[in-house]
Design a protein around this motif. Structure first.
Motif, PDB file in Angstrom:
ATOM      1  N   ARG A  21       0.811  -1.227   0.000  1.00 19.04           N
ATOM      2  CA  ARG A  21       0.000   0.000   0.000  1.00 19.04           C
ATOM      3  C   ARG A  21       0.845   1.279   0.000  1.00 19.04           C
ATOM      4  O   ARG A  21       0.558   2.216  -0.758  1.00 19.04           O
ATOM      5  CB  ARG A  21      -0.962  -0.016   1.177  1.00 19.04           C
ATOM      6  N   PRO A  22       1.918   1.377   0.810  1.00 16.05           N
ATOM      7  CA  PRO A  22       2.715   2.614   0.801  1.00 16.05           C
ATOM      8  C   PRO A  22       3.328   2.935  -0.566  1.00 16.05           C
ATOM      9  O   PRO A  22       3.445   4.111  -0.930  1.00 16.05           O
ATOM     10  CB  PRO A  22       3.807   2.349   1.840  1.00 16.05           C
ATOM     11  N   SER A  23       3.682   1.925  -1.333  1.00 19.78           N
ATOM     12  CA  SER A  23       4.234   2.160  -2.674  1.00 19.78           C
ATOM     13  C   SER A  23       3.191   2.804  -3.585  1.00 19.78           C
ATOM     14  O   SER A  23       3.512   3.691  -4.381  1.00 19.78           O
ATOM     15  CB  SER A  23       4.709   0.860  -3.294  1.00 19.78           C
ATOM     16  N   LEU A  24       1.958   2.348  -3.472  1.00 19.59           N
ATOM     17  CA  LEU A  24       0.886   2.922  -4.283  1.00 19.59           C
ATOM     18  C   LEU A  24       0.582   4.352  -3.832  1.00 19.59           C
ATOM     19  O   LEU A  24       0.317   5.226  -4.656  1.00 19.59           O
ATOM     20  CB  LEU A  24      -0.374   2.064  -4.185  1.00 19.59           C
ATOM     21  N   ALA A  25       0.634   4.569  -2.531  1.00 18.90           N
ATOM     22  CA  ALA A  25       0.331   5.892  -1.984  1.00 18.90           C
ATOM     23  C   ALA A  25       1.331   6.950  -2.456  1.00 18.90           C
ATOM     24  O   ALA A  25       0.977   8.125  -2.575  1.00 18.90           O
ATOM     25  CB  ALA A  25       0.300   5.830  -0.462  1.00 18.90           C
ATOM     26  N   LEU A  26       2.558   6.537  -2.734  1.00 21.46           N
ATOM     27  CA  LEU A  26       3.566   7.483  -3.223  1.00 21.46           C
ATOM     28  C   LEU A  26       3.138   8.147  -4.529  1.00 21.46           C
ATOM     29  O   LEU A  26       3.537   9.279  -4.820  1.00 21.46           O
ATOM     30  CB  LEU A  26       4.909   6.778  -3.426  1.00 21.46           C
ATOM     31  N   ASP A  27       2.335   7.440  -5.322  1.00 25.99           N
ATOM     32  CA  ASP A  27       1.849   7.977  -6.592  1.00 25.99           C
ATOM     33  C   ASP A  27       0.390   8.412  -6.528  1.00 25.99           C
ATOM     34  O   ASP A  27      -0.255   8.603  -7.558  1.00 25.99           O
ATOM     35  CB  ASP A  27       2.032   6.935  -7.702  1.00 25.99           C
ATOM     36  N   GLY A  28      -0.161   8.514  -5.316  1.00 22.94           N
ATOM     37  CA  GLY A  28      -1.532   8.976  -5.154  1.00 22.94           C
ATOM     38  C   GLY A  28      -2.582   7.895  -5.280  1.00 22.94           C
ATOM     39  O   GLY A  28      -3.769   8.182  -5.397  1.00 22.94           O
ATOM     40  N   GLY A  29      -2.165   6.640  -5.236  1.00 23.49           N
ATOM     41  CA  GLY A  29      -3.110   5.536  -5.367  1.00 23.49           C
ATOM     42  C   GLY A  29      -3.323   4.798  -4.061  1.00 23.49           C
ATOM     43  O   GLY A  29      -2.727   5.111  -3.040  1.00 23.49           O
ATOM     44  N   ASP A  30      -4.181   3.808  -4.119  1.00 20.27           N
ATOM     45  CA  ASP A  30      -4.456   2.956  -2.966  1.00 20.27           C
ATOM     46  C   ASP A  30      -5.048   1.653  -3.491  1.00 20.27           C
ATOM     47  O   ASP A  30      -5.353   1.518  -4.674  1.00 20.27           O
ATOM     48  CB  ASP A  30      -5.419   3.638  -2.001  1.00 20.27           C
ATOM     49  N   ILE A  31      -5.205   0.700  -2.593  1.00 19.58           N
ATOM     50  CA  ILE A  31      -5.752  -0.598  -2.961  1.00 19.58           C
ATOM     51  C   ILE A  31      -6.611  -1.103  -1.810  1.00 19.58           C
ATOM     52  O   ILE A  31      -6.254  -0.956  -0.650  1.00 19.58           O
ATOM     53  CB  ILE A  31      -4.617  -1.597  -3.299  1.00 19.58           C
ATOM     54  N   ASP A  32      -7.771  -1.654  -2.134  1.00 16.35           N
ATOM     55  CA  ASP A  32      -8.655  -2.264  -1.145  1.00 16.35           C
ATOM     56  C   ASP A  32      -8.741  -3.757  -1.413  1.00 16.35           C
ATOM     57  O   ASP A  32      -8.871  -4.182  -2.561  1.00 16.35           O
ATOM     58  CB  ASP A  32     -10.067  -1.683  -1.218  1.00 16.35           C
ATOM     59  N   PHE A  33      -8.694  -4.538  -0.351  1.00 18.39           N
ATOM     60  CA  PHE A  33      -8.892  -5.983  -0.441  1.00 18.39           C
ATOM     61  C   PHE A  33     -10.393  -6.242  -0.501  1.00 18.39           C
ATOM     62  O   PHE A  33     -11.151  -5.700   0.299  1.00 18.39           O
ATOM     63  CB  PHE A  33      -8.272  -6.664   0.782  1.00 18.39           C
ATOM     64  N   ILE A  34     -10.825  -7.078  -1.437  1.00 15.81           N
ATOM     65  CA  ILE A  34     -12.236  -7.453  -1.538  1.00 15.81           C
ATOM     66  C   ILE A  34     -12.441  -8.845  -0.933  1.00 15.81           C
ATOM     67  O   ILE A  34     -13.141  -8.999   0.042  1.00 15.81           O
ATOM     68  CB  ILE A  34     -12.740  -7.434  -3.003  1.00 15.81           C
ATOM     69  N   THR A  35     -11.806  -9.869  -1.527  1.00 18.21           N
ATOM     70  CA  THR A  35     -11.939 -11.233  -1.021  1.00 18.21           C
ATOM     71  C   THR A  35     -10.932 -12.144  -1.715  1.00 18.21           C
ATOM     72  O   THR A  35     -10.230 -11.729  -2.632  1.00 18.21           O
ATOM     73  CB  THR A  35     -13.378 -11.771  -1.239  1.00 18.21           C
ATOM     74  N   VAL A  36     -10.898 -13.390  -1.260  1.00 14.41           N
ATOM     75  CA  VAL A  36     -10.139 -14.447  -1.922  1.00 14.41           C
ATOM     76  C   VAL A  36     -11.140 -15.518  -2.319  1.00 14.41           C
ATOM     77  O   VAL A  36     -11.964 -15.938  -1.504  1.00 14.41           O
ATOM     78  CB  VAL A  36      -9.065 -15.070  -0.990  1.00 14.41           C
ATOM     79  N   LYS A  37     -11.079 -15.943  -3.566  1.00 11.49           N
ATOM     80  CA  LYS A  37     -11.998 -16.973  -4.042  1.00 11.49           C
ATOM     81  C   LYS A  37     -11.285 -17.835  -5.069  1.00 11.49           C
ATOM     82  O   LYS A  37     -10.776 -17.320  -6.066  1.00 11.49           O
ATOM     83  CB  LYS A  37     -13.235 -16.318  -4.650  1.00 11.49           C
ATOM     84  N   ASN A  38     -11.211 -19.128  -4.813  1.00 17.75           N
ATOM     85  CA  ASN A  38     -10.561 -20.082  -5.714  1.00 17.75           C
ATOM     86  C   ASN A  38      -9.132 -19.668  -6.051  1.00 17.75           C
ATOM     87  O   ASN A  38      -8.714 -19.697  -7.208  1.00 17.75           O
ATOM     88  CB  ASN A  38     -11.379 -20.264  -6.993  1.00 17.75           C
ATOM     89  N   SER A  39      -8.406 -19.242  -5.047  1.00 15.04           N
ATOM     90  CA  SER A  39      -7.001 -18.826  -5.171  1.00 15.04           C
ATOM     91  C   SER A  39      -6.808 -17.538  -5.967  1.00 15.04           C
ATOM     92  O   SER A  39      -5.698 -17.199  -6.334  1.00 15.04           O
ATOM     93  CB  SER A  39      -6.150 -19.935  -5.777  1.00 15.04           C
ATOM     94  N   ASN A  40      -7.881 -16.842  -6.254  1.00 13.40           N
ATOM     95  CA  ASN A  40      -7.810 -15.527  -6.875  1.00 13.40           C
ATOM     96  C   ASN A  40      -8.015 -14.485  -5.788  1.00 13.40           C
ATOM     97  O   ASN A  40      -8.942 -14.593  -4.977  1.00 13.40           O
ATOM     98  CB  ASN A  40      -8.878 -15.341  -7.953  1.00 13.40           C
ATOM     99  N   VAL A  41      -7.147 -13.494  -5.783  1.00 15.45           N
ATOM    100  CA  VAL A  41      -7.247 -12.410  -4.815  1.00 15.45           C
ATOM    101  C   VAL A  41      -7.910 -11.242  -5.529  1.00 15.45           C
ATOM    102  O   VAL A  41      -7.386 -10.719  -6.507  1.00 15.45           O
ATOM    103  CB  VAL A  41      -5.853 -12.006  -4.296  1.00 15.45           C
TER     104      VAL A  41
END
Length: 91
Positions: A21-41
């Protein structure tokens, strides 16, 4: 085949996402976790990451790479478009 259930992967995946997350924040971005399903994140890019030409590379070579190194090499990351959070089966 991943030797963990989707439920067992949730906390380790969240930890990895918090790690990148901090790497994304350096460029003004972010990431939210939704779920894990069948080994897909399933995640959702936010902020400056939305519509960014590099967002695919960020997911593949940033987030997915870290998940594979820290947890298991067969994990895959899927970006969930805004509004599709409750309909990931159709992605």
């Amino acid at each position: 085949m991943i030797p963990f259930s989707d439920e067992e992967l949730i906390e380790p995946v969240k930890n990895v996402i918090d790690k990148v997350r901090p790497s994304l924040a350096l460029d003004g971005g972010d990431i939210d976790f939704i779920t894990v399903k069948n080994s897909n994140v399933y995640v959702q890019l936010k902020g400056a990451c939305i519509g960014c030409a590099s967002s695919g590379s960020t997911l593949k070579y940033g987030v997915e790479r870290q998940l594979r190194m820290d947890i298991h090499p067969d994990l895959c990351v899927v970006n969930v478009p805004v509004g599709m959070e409750n309909d990931i089966d159709n992605l």
